[in-house]
Design an enzyme around this catalytic site. Structure first.
Site, PDB file in Angstrom:
ATOM      1  N   CYS A 259       7.577   3.357  -8.933  1.00 15.92           N
ATOM      2  CA  CYS A 259       7.054   1.977  -9.089  1.00 15.92           C
ATOM      3  C   CYS A 259       7.686   1.256  -8.118  1.00 15.92           C
ATOM      4  O   CYS A 259       7.401  -0.077  -7.884  1.00 15.92           O
ATOM      5  CB  CYS A 259       7.530   1.415 -10.614  1.00 15.92           C
ATOM      6  SG  CYS A 259       9.325   1.368 -10.821  1.00 15.92           S
ATOM      7  N   CYS A 276      11.506   4.381 -16.740  1.00 18.66           N
ATOM      8  CA  CYS A 276      10.405   4.186 -16.167  1.00 18.66           C
ATOM      9  C   CYS A 276       9.398   4.898 -16.538  1.00 18.66           C
ATOM     10  O   CYS A 276       9.485   6.307 -16.709  1.00 18.66           O
ATOM     11  CB  CYS A 276      10.749   4.438 -14.570  1.00 18.66           C
ATOM     12  SG  CYS A 276       9.052   3.990 -13.732  1.00 18.66           S
ATOM     13  N   ILE A 365       0.322  -0.297   9.450  1.00 22.53           N
ATOM     14  CA  ILE A 365       0.317   1.203   9.015  1.00 22.53           C
ATOM     15  C   ILE A 365       1.680   1.661   8.936  1.00 22.53           C
ATOM     16  O   ILE A 365       2.545   1.338   9.907  1.00 22.53           O
ATOM     17  CB  ILE A 365      -0.603   2.003   9.839  1.00 22.53           C
ATOM     18  CG1 ILE A 365      -0.733   3.470   9.452  1.00 22.53           C
ATOM     19  CG2 ILE A 365      -0.340   1.778  11.059  1.00 22.53           C
ATOM     20  CD1 ILE A 365      -1.756   4.113   9.920  1.00 22.53           C
ATOM     21  N   GLY A 377      -0.570   9.930   9.856  1.00 19.16           N
ATOM     22  CA  GLY A 377      -0.798   8.721  10.503  1.00 19.16           C
ATOM     23  C   GLY A 377      -2.254   8.728  11.023  1.00 19.16           C
ATOM     24  O   GLY A 377      -2.930   7.498  10.637  1.00 19.16           O
ATOM     25  N   LYS A 378      -2.608   9.510  11.524  1.00 19.78           N
ATOM     26  CA  LYS A 378      -3.991   9.819  11.880  1.00 19.78           C
ATOM     27  C   LYS A 378      -4.967   9.874  10.814  1.00 19.78           C
ATOM     28  O   LYS A 378      -6.225   9.589  10.752  1.00 19.78           O
ATOM     29  CB  LYS A 378      -4.276  10.943  12.872  1.00 19.78           C
ATOM     30  CG  LYS A 378      -3.662  10.719  14.187  1.00 19.78           C
ATOM     31  CD  LYS A 378      -3.982  11.913  15.029  1.00 19.78           C
ATOM     32  CE  LYS A 378      -3.052  11.505  16.416  1.00 19.78           C
ATOM     33  NZ  LYS A 378      -3.174  12.775  17.414  1.00 19.78           N
ATOM     34  N   GLU A 398      -5.357  -4.524  13.598  1.00 20.35           N
ATOM     35  CA  GLU A 398      -4.742  -6.094  14.055  1.00 20.35           C
ATOM     36  C   GLU A 398      -3.784  -5.674  15.087  1.00 20.35           C
ATOM     37  O   GLU A 398      -2.937  -4.825  14.958  1.00 20.35           O
ATOM     38  CB  GLU A 398      -4.059  -6.636  12.856  1.00 20.35           C
ATOM     39  CG  GLU A 398      -3.577  -7.986  12.889  1.00 20.35           C
ATOM     40  CD  GLU A 398      -3.100  -8.462  11.755  1.00 20.35           C
ATOM     41  OE1 GLU A 398      -1.927  -9.019  11.888  1.00 20.35           O
ATOM     42  OE2 GLU A 398      -3.678  -8.412  10.772  1.00 20.35           O
TER      43      GLU A 398
END
Length: 523
Positions: A259, A276, A365, A377-378, A398
Site C-alpha cells: 500500500c 495491512c 518513468i 524501463g523499455k 514529456e
C-alpha cells in the site's frame, strides 16, 4: 566562459589544508573519492555542514538572500506591529556569535565539535552527492576559474581504446595513465553530454527560469532520506523528496510493499504489516507475463480514485528523479504500475505516469534501483507507445527527460529505427521525416534527434526545386550497416500485445498499424 568563484575563493591560500583550517560553505575543494576500488582526487563544492552534537545543519545561502529577507520582513511587519528582528536575522546573529566564540578558542573547532560535510562533485549528477568527514578534504581548488561552469562543455578527448576522457579529471587521478588522447568529434561530445546529463548552464537560461532553477536546487540541496527499506531491499536514495520529516538528513524510510504507507520507525512498520490487508496495487490489472522466471504484471491506477496511493508513489519516485514536481495533485494523472508477482503478493518494481488529454504519452518513468538494467524501463516505454497507438495517435514523452530516462529512450528510438530498416530492406535511403514517423510510430523530433545523435542522417542542403528542406533526411548507409550488423540477436523483454487487456475509452483516430506486426506475419 568560465565558472565564477565565490567571493572568498580568489584569495584562498594554495597547498594542502591544515587541521586548523575551517572549511567554508560554497567553496571548492579537492577531495578524495573512491570508485571501483581506487582512490581519486575530485573537485567538489561544500554544500552543507552538519553538527553531530546538536544535529543542526548549515547550508549555503539561497539565491538573492537579501531580497528574500527584505520580503519576509515586510510580510512579518504587515501581520504584526510588534517590533523585533526576523527569525532569519536571529539565526544569523546566533551563527555569528557561535563563529566568534569558536575563533576565540585556541583549539580548532573541527576537533571540538564533530562534523560531517555534504559535497557536490563538480559537473556530475547530484545523485553522487554525499556526506564525508573532514580528513577527505585535501586542499582548496587553487583557481576555480579553471573549473568549467556547471553544465558547460568541457574539453573531451578520446583515448586509443575509444573511450571518452576528460583531461581535467584525468590529472586529478592518482594513477599512471599514459593513454594517447585525440580530440573528440562533435558527435562524440554530444553523446558524452547526453549520457552524463550535465546540468544546464545558468547562462543559457532566461531570468525567470534561472531563478526558479536556483530556488529548486537550493530547496533540494541535501537529501533528507538516506536509505529506503522496501521489498526486502535496502536502497540508497538519490535525491531529495518532500517527505514530512522536517530538518532530517539521515532518515531510514520504511515503506509497505503493497500500500506504500511510509514511516521512519521500524516498529511502526512492523505493526502496520500485521494489519495491512492489501496484496496488490489498487486499480485494474491489464497485463501479465513471465520473463526469465519472473512473473510480471501491470496495473492501471487512476490518481483521482486512489489519491493516497498515488501521492505516496510520487514521493517514492522523487527519491530517484531529480526534477519531478508532481507530488500531491494527482487527479488528472493515470499511473501504470509494473509489479513482480510472488506467492505472498504483488510488489511494485517501477511505474510510469501520463496526464489525461495531454500531447505526451508519458509524464515520468521510474524503475527502482534493484530492478534496473533488466529491460523493465523499455517494457514500460513500449506500453506507453502501444496505448497511444491503440488510441490512434503518435505519442512522445514529456520533456526534459531525466538522465537515465534519456538513455533508455534514445536506445528504444534507435532500436525502432534499426528494426524498421531490418524488416524493410527495400526502403530507400532518402525519405521524409514525417513519413518515417508514421511508419515507426515515433514523433518526428524524436527521430531527427536520435539520428543526429548517432550520426545516422545527413540533412539535404537543397531539393530539386533549389530550396532547403530540413524535412528531407538522407540516411547514412555506412553507419546504418554498422548498426544493422550489431543488431543484438539475444532475447529481449518485449511487450506481448496479445497479453495486454486494455481498450481505450477515448480515441483520437483509428488504431495505427505497427510495422513489427506486419513483419511477424511475413515470417
Amino acid at each position: 566562459v568560465m565558472g565564477k568563484p565565490s567571493g572568498r575563493m580568489g584569495r584562498r591560500h594554495q597547498g594542502p589544508l591544515k587541521d586548523e583550517d575551517e572549511l567554508q560553505l560554497g567553496d571548492f575543494y579537492f577531495v578524495t573519492k573512491k570508485c571501483d576500488g581506487k582512490e581519486y582526487r575530485a573537485a567538489a563544492r561544500l554544500i552543507a555542514i552538519k553538527n553531530l552534537k546538536d544535529k543542526t545543519i548549515s547550508k549555503i545561502p539561497p539565491p538573492d538572500k537579501k531580497k528574500r529577507c527584505e520580503r519576509d520582513q515586510s510580510q512579518e511587519d504587515s501581520k504584526s506591529t510588534t517590533s523585533g528582528t526576523s527569525q532569519s536575522e536571529q539565526n544569523d546573529e546566533k551563527d555569528a556569535e557561535e563563529v566568534k566564540e569558536n575563533e576565540q578558542c585556541d583549539q580548532p573547532f573541527s576537533d571540538r565539535v564533530p562534523k560531517l560535510y555534504y559535497v557536490h562533485y563538480h559537473n556530475t549528477d547530484r545523485r553522487l552527492d554525499e556526506w564525508m568527514t573532514r580528513d577527505r578534504f585535501k586542499e582548496h581548488v587553487p583557481d576555480p576559474l579553471l573549473l568549467p561552469a556547471e553544465g558547460e562543455s568541457v574539453e573531451i578527448k578520446v583515448t586509443t581504446e575509444g573511450s571518452l576522457e576528460n583531461p581535467t579529471v584525468a590529472k586529478m587521478k592518482k594513477v599512471d595513465d599514459k593513454k594517447t588522447l585525440r580530440p573528440a568529434t562533435r558527435s562524440q561530445k554530444k553523446i558524452h553530454k547526453e549520457f552524463h546529463h550535465l546540468q544546464t548552464n545558468y547562462a543559457e537560461m532566461d531570468a525567470t527560469s534561472r531563478l526558479l532553477e536556483k530556488e529548486h536546487e537550493h530547496r533540494t540541496l541535501v537529501k533528507n532520506v538516506e536509505k529506503v527499506m522496501m521489498n526486502g531491499f535496502v536502497m540508497s536514495s538519490w535525491y531529495f523528496s518532500p517527505y514530512p520529516f522536517p530538518n532530517a538528513t539521515d532518515v531510514t524510510l520504511y515503506i509497505c510493499d503493497f500500500c506504500l504507507v511510509y514511516t521512519d520507525n521500524m516498529k511502526g512498520m512492523s505493526f502496520h504489516k500485521k494489519v495491512c490487508v492489501e496484496k496488490a496495487p489498487p486499480g485494474d490489472e491489464i497485463y501479465r507475463d513471465t520473463w526469465q522466471g519472473t512473473h510480471i504484471a501491470l496495473f492501471e491506477v487512476h490518481g483521482k480514485h486512489n489519491k493516497t496511493y498515488c501521492q505516496s508513489l510520487c514521493l517514492l519516485s522523487k527519491l530517484f528523479l531529480d526534477h519531478k514536481t508532481l507530488y500531491f495533485d494527482v487527479d488528472t494523472f493515470i499511473f501504470y504500475i509494473l509489479c513482480e508477482v510472488r506467492d505472498d503478493g504483488v510488489r511494485i518494481m517501477g511505474h510510469f505516469s501520463k496526464e489525461m488529454q495531454s500531447e505526451n504519452n508519458l509524464a515520468c518513468i521510474m524503475i527502482l534501483p534493484p530492478y534496473q538494467n533488466k529491460g523493465y524501463g523499455k517494457l514500460l516505454i513500449q506500453l506507453s507507445y502501444e496505448l497511444s497507438r491503440r488510441e490512434g495517435w503518435i505519442g512522445t514523452p514529456e520533456k526534459p527527460l531525466s538522465d537515465l530516462g534519456k538513455v533508455t529512450y534514445r536506445s528504444y528510438w534507435l532500436n525502432r529505427i534499426i528494426d524498421y530498416y531490418a524488416s524493410e530492406p527495400e526502403v530507400t535511403e532518402r525519405f521524409l521525416a514525417t513519413e518515417l514517423s508514421q511508419r515507426v510510430q515515433l514523433a518526428t523530433d524524436d527521430i531527427i534527434s536520435t539520428m543526429e545523435n548517432y550520426g545516422l542522417e545527413k540533412h539535404l542542403r537543397a531539393t530539386s526545386t533549389g530550396f532547403k528542406s530540413p524535412s528531407h533526411i538522407f540516411m547514412n548507409p555506412t553507419i546504418l550497416q554498422v548498426f544493422l550488423s550489431k543488431r543484438s540477436s539475444r532475447k529481449k523483454l518485449l511487450l506481448k500485445k496479445q497479453n495486454l487487456k486494455w481498450k481505450p475509452k477515448d480515441t483520437r483516430g483509428d488504431p495505427i498499424r505497427d510495422f513489427m506486426d506486419t513483419a511477424v506475419r511475413r515470417r
